[in-house]
Enzyme design. Structure first.
Site, PDB file in Angstrom:
ATOM      1  CD  GLU A 102     -10.641 -11.034  21.245  1.00  0.00           C
ATOM      2  OE1 GLU A 102     -10.951 -12.181  21.996  1.00  0.00           O
ATOM      3  OE2 GLU A 102      -9.572 -10.934  20.677  1.00  0.00           O
TER       4      GLU A 102
ATOM      5  CD1 TRP B   3      -8.072 -25.019   3.864  1.00  0.00           C
ATOM      6  CD2 TRP B   3      -9.760 -24.383   5.264  1.00  0.00           C
ATOM      7  NE1 TRP B   3      -8.171 -23.530   3.848  1.00  0.00           N
ATOM      8  CE2 TRP B   3      -9.122 -23.216   4.722  1.00  0.00           C
ATOM      9  CE3 TRP B   3     -10.973 -24.126   6.023  1.00  0.00           C
ATOM     10  CZ2 TRP B   3      -9.533 -21.705   4.793  1.00  0.00           C
ATOM     11  CZ3 TRP B   3     -11.302 -22.844   6.472  1.00  0.00           C
ATOM     12  CH2 TRP B   3     -10.693 -21.733   5.736  1.00  0.00           C
TER      13      TRP B   3
ATOM     14  CE  LYS C  23      -4.932 -22.222   4.591  1.00  0.00           C
ATOM     15  NZ  LYS C  23      -3.826 -21.755   5.555  1.00  0.00           N
TER      16      LYS C  23
ATOM     17  CB  THR D  16      -6.350 -11.124  23.514  1.00  0.00           C
ATOM     18  OG1 THR D  16      -5.455 -10.186  23.052  1.00  0.00           O
ATOM     19  CG2 THR D  16      -7.731 -10.200  23.344  1.00  0.00           C
TER      20      THR D  16
HETATM   21  P1  AMP Z   1      -9.578 -16.727  24.634  1.00  0.00           P
HETATM   22  O1  AMP Z   1      -9.893 -15.057  24.458  1.00  0.00           O
HETATM   23  O2  AMP Z   1      -8.356 -16.850  25.327  1.00  0.00           O
HETATM   24  O3  AMP Z   1     -10.758 -17.133  25.600  1.00  0.00           O
HETATM   25  O4  AMP Z   1      -9.830 -17.588  23.625  1.00  0.00           O
HETATM   26  C1  AMP Z   1     -10.631 -17.739  22.754  1.00  0.00           C
HETATM   27  C2  AMP Z   1     -10.444 -18.648  21.532  1.00  0.00           C
HETATM   28  O5  AMP Z   1     -10.453 -19.960  22.272  1.00  0.00           O
HETATM   29  C3  AMP Z   1     -11.531 -18.848  20.455  1.00  0.00           C
HETATM   30  O6  AMP Z   1     -11.749 -18.133  19.675  1.00  0.00           O
HETATM   31  C4  AMP Z   1     -11.448 -20.305  20.106  1.00  0.00           C
HETATM   32  O7  AMP Z   1     -10.402 -20.651  19.351  1.00  0.00           O
HETATM   33  C5  AMP Z   1     -11.037 -20.990  21.447  1.00  0.00           C
HETATM   34  N1  AMP Z   1     -12.022 -21.812  22.031  1.00  0.00           N
HETATM   35  C6  AMP Z   1     -12.852 -21.386  23.111  1.00  0.00           C
HETATM   36  N2  AMP Z   1     -13.790 -22.218  23.239  1.00  0.00           N
HETATM   37  C7  AMP Z   1     -13.733 -23.326  22.580  1.00  0.00           C
HETATM   38  C8  AMP Z   1     -14.229 -24.590  22.489  1.00  0.00           C
HETATM   39  N3  AMP Z   1     -14.987 -24.910  23.052  1.00  0.00           N
HETATM   40  N4  AMP Z   1     -13.750 -25.167  21.094  1.00  0.00           N
HETATM   41  C9  AMP Z   1     -12.775 -25.033  20.487  1.00  0.00           C
HETATM   42  N5  AMP Z   1     -12.004 -23.887  20.519  1.00  0.00           N
HETATM   43  C10 AMP Z   1     -12.410 -22.901  21.555  1.00  0.00           C
END
Ligand code: AMP
Length: 552
Positions: free
Chosen positions: A337, A454, A449, A192
């Site tokens: 994940e 929110w 906040k 991650t």
């Molecule tokens: P990653 O593990 O680096 O792919 O990041 C995952 C995170 O990216 C998610 O938990 C979201 O917060 C964000 N994310 C992924 N796709 C989207 C989307 N279409 N819109 C908003 N946030 C997104």
């Protein structure tokens, strides 16, 4: 009583076997670091992957050993996807945009035994080679002639046991039978991004990967078929390029790999010359592409759909693709994940008769859960909020391709909601409408906040992005003496435009509740982006920690 069907395990190698037998002549096209356009087929890919599997064995790679890559999207990387996982080892895709210290940390944590890299990353490899603990062999993904011609001898000298990819392939024949083993065996590993604390490893299995690829290919997901030509812009080092290298084999689609050419011009050239019908990437990449297409008054002649995810896709981008270029945007959401697919915004039948305006409103949402992913939104007490509720809450998921625990137990028990059911908390704040379309309002750590209420930063960013003079916008919480936090908008203007704070704030009128309007706007030259192209709001928050909002 058991069913009486064959007990064949779901193995990644079976995807390649299928592609070779049933789509052997289908093309795989790559822009190479060597500078040319390279063409191969699934048949040739399968042959070379078998040779590479033998080469790995000769290098002493055992089942479960981690084999790392630092590489662009290309056919050699694809060969490794299959050679490594197919032979029972674990493919660890490292992100080359990380700082060398992080690469060393992750390679050590994963205990990588061999590291394959594109020539582009020679300086990075030279910087880490003397520092990693477990890497025994370094393999540059080119041939020896190209290496000698293009790599400075003093840099090469810093890398012990440097081997050339094409030498390894040439030294083997392709008489190799893919081994069979338990489908729950680990297949690949991806870390991650680690915006809080050290990066954590997510260890996928053959079973989770194959099931995920089945679901990803479905019509209401990425909708992939053999007639498609797919160009994954999303890197193969970022959650397995959203599984497109697996889906490609599963459906026999033509694959087009962009290599290092991720600028608008290079991408556009490939879209047109290779008849690309479907692409996938994060919003920041599409911005570059749209800017190029707009500036040169170009059109897409074959591209019909593009999947945009990884961070929220601004509605203005969805409309630009749809209205000006006839490209349908599929908004998708997922995370490392989750392998990564969680939701895709495909229309239900009921939207067919709706106005374009209404359809665009749906497309701005992150979409519906694909089968295999169950999701729910809960309030601060863990109570489920019903579909259709206007209140946002924590988004929880579960399913066969969703993480149960991180590699080596880092981070404790992530299923902290597990009341016996084992839900994974995504860290996203969302709501789900009555039709099951989920909409992310924020990352929980990005939420603003204000006076105990929110404010969703994504909505505020989306509005700013719809202004013609705005190139990029991030909304962050800034400290406020009365309300605790209030929204501060950080904006990069499009080149050659003139935009004032007042004009931009006036642009919000009538679009949201008045109290959501940002308190202030700061114009900057650039917004920091992370290794996967996402805005690093934690850095911005740090930068504007002492920012004094106007209090009048
Ligand atoms: P990653 O593990 O680096 O792919 O990041 C995952 C995170 O990216 C998610 O938990 C979201 O917060 C964000 N994310 C992924 N796709 C989207 C989307 N279409 N819109 C908003 N946030 C997104």
């Amino acid at each position: 009583m058991n069913g009486q069907m064959m007990q064949l395990p779901l193995l990644i190698s079976s995807l390649l076997v299928h592609a070779e037998r049933h789509h052997g002549e289908r093309e795989i096209v790559s822009r190479r670091v060597e500078g040319d356009i390279h063409r191969t087929t699934y048949k040739e890919l399968a042959t070379r992957a078998r040779r590479m599997a033998k080469a790995l064995a000769r290098l002493g790679v055992q089942p479960a050993d981690r084999v790392a890559t630092l590489a662009w999207n290309g056919y050699r990387h694809m060969e490794l996807y299959y050679a490594v996982s197919g032979s029972g080892a674990v493919l660890h895709t490292l992100n080359p945009r990380l700082h060398p210290d992080q690469v060393v940390y992750i390679a050590d944590h994963a205990e990588d035994s061999v590291l394959f890299f594109d020539l582009t990353f020679l300086p990075l490899v030279a910087a880490v080679a003397g520092r990693t603990k477990s890497v025994r062999h370094w393999v540059v993904m080119t041939d020896r002639a190209h290496l000698s011609k293009n790599a400075p001898a003093d840099v090469v000298a810093k890398i012990p046991n440097l081997l050339a990819y094409e030498d390894l392939v040439a030294a083997e024949d392709d008489h190799y039978a893919w081994p069979s083993f338990d489908e729950n065996t680990a297949s690949s590993l991806c870390y991650t991004s680690g915006t809080t604390g050290n990066p954590k490893g997510v260890l996928y299995s053959h079973r989770s990967t194959v099931l995920h690829a089945y679901a990803a290919a479905l019509p209401d997901a990425l909708n992939c078929g053999s007639a498609d030509a797919i160009l994954p812009v999303v890197p193969m080092f970022h959650v397995n390029a959203w599984s497109l290298p697996y889906v490609g084999c599963m459906v026999g689609a033509k694959l087009v790999f962009p290599g290092a050419g991720l600028d608008g011009k290079s991408l556009y050239e490939l879209f047109e010359s290779e008849g690309v019908t479907l692409s996938a990437g994060v919003p920041t990449v599409w911005q570059g592409l749209l800017a190029h297409v707009e500036a040169n008054n170009l059109r897409f002649s074959t591209m019909k759909r593009t999947i945009i995810g990884g961070s929220a896709c601004p509605p203005a981008m969805i409309r630009a693709f749809g209205e000006k270029y006839g490209v349908h945007v599929l908004h998708a959401w997922g995370m490392t994940e989750m392998s990564p697919l969680g939701t895709v915004c495909a229309f239900k039948g009921k939207h067919a008769g709706q106005s374009q305006q209404e359809r665009y409103a749906v497309m701005a949402k992150q979409g519906r859960a694909v089968y295999g992913v169950d999701m729910k939104v809960v309030d601060e007490n863990g109570a489920e909020l019903p579909f259709g509720s206007e209140t946002s809450g924590d988004l929880l998921v579960r399913g066969p391709w969703i993480l149960e625990k991180y590699f080596k137990g880092e981070g404790g028990d992530p299923l902290r909601y597990s009341d016996g059911d084992g839900w994974f908390p995504t860290g996203d704040v969302a709501k789900i409408d009555a039709d099951g379309y989920m909409q992310i309002t924020d990352r929980s750590k990005d939420v603003i906040k204000s006076g105990g209420e929110w404010i969703g930063s994504i909505d505020l960013e989306n509005i700013a992005m719809a202004h013609p003079a705005v190139a990029m916008a991030a909304c962050i919480a800034a400290p406020h003496p009365k309300w605790d936090e209030r929204p501060l908008l950080v904006v990069v203007k499009k080149p050659g435009t003139d935009l004032t704070r007042e004009q931009l704030l006036a642009f919000y009128e009538g679009k949201i509740a008045k109290w959501w309007t940002p308190d202030d706007v700061v114009f900057v030259d650039a917004i920091p982006l992370g290794a996967t192209g996402k805005m690093q709001k934690n850095k911005l928050r740090e930068q504007f920690r002492d920012y004094r909002l106007p209090t009048a």
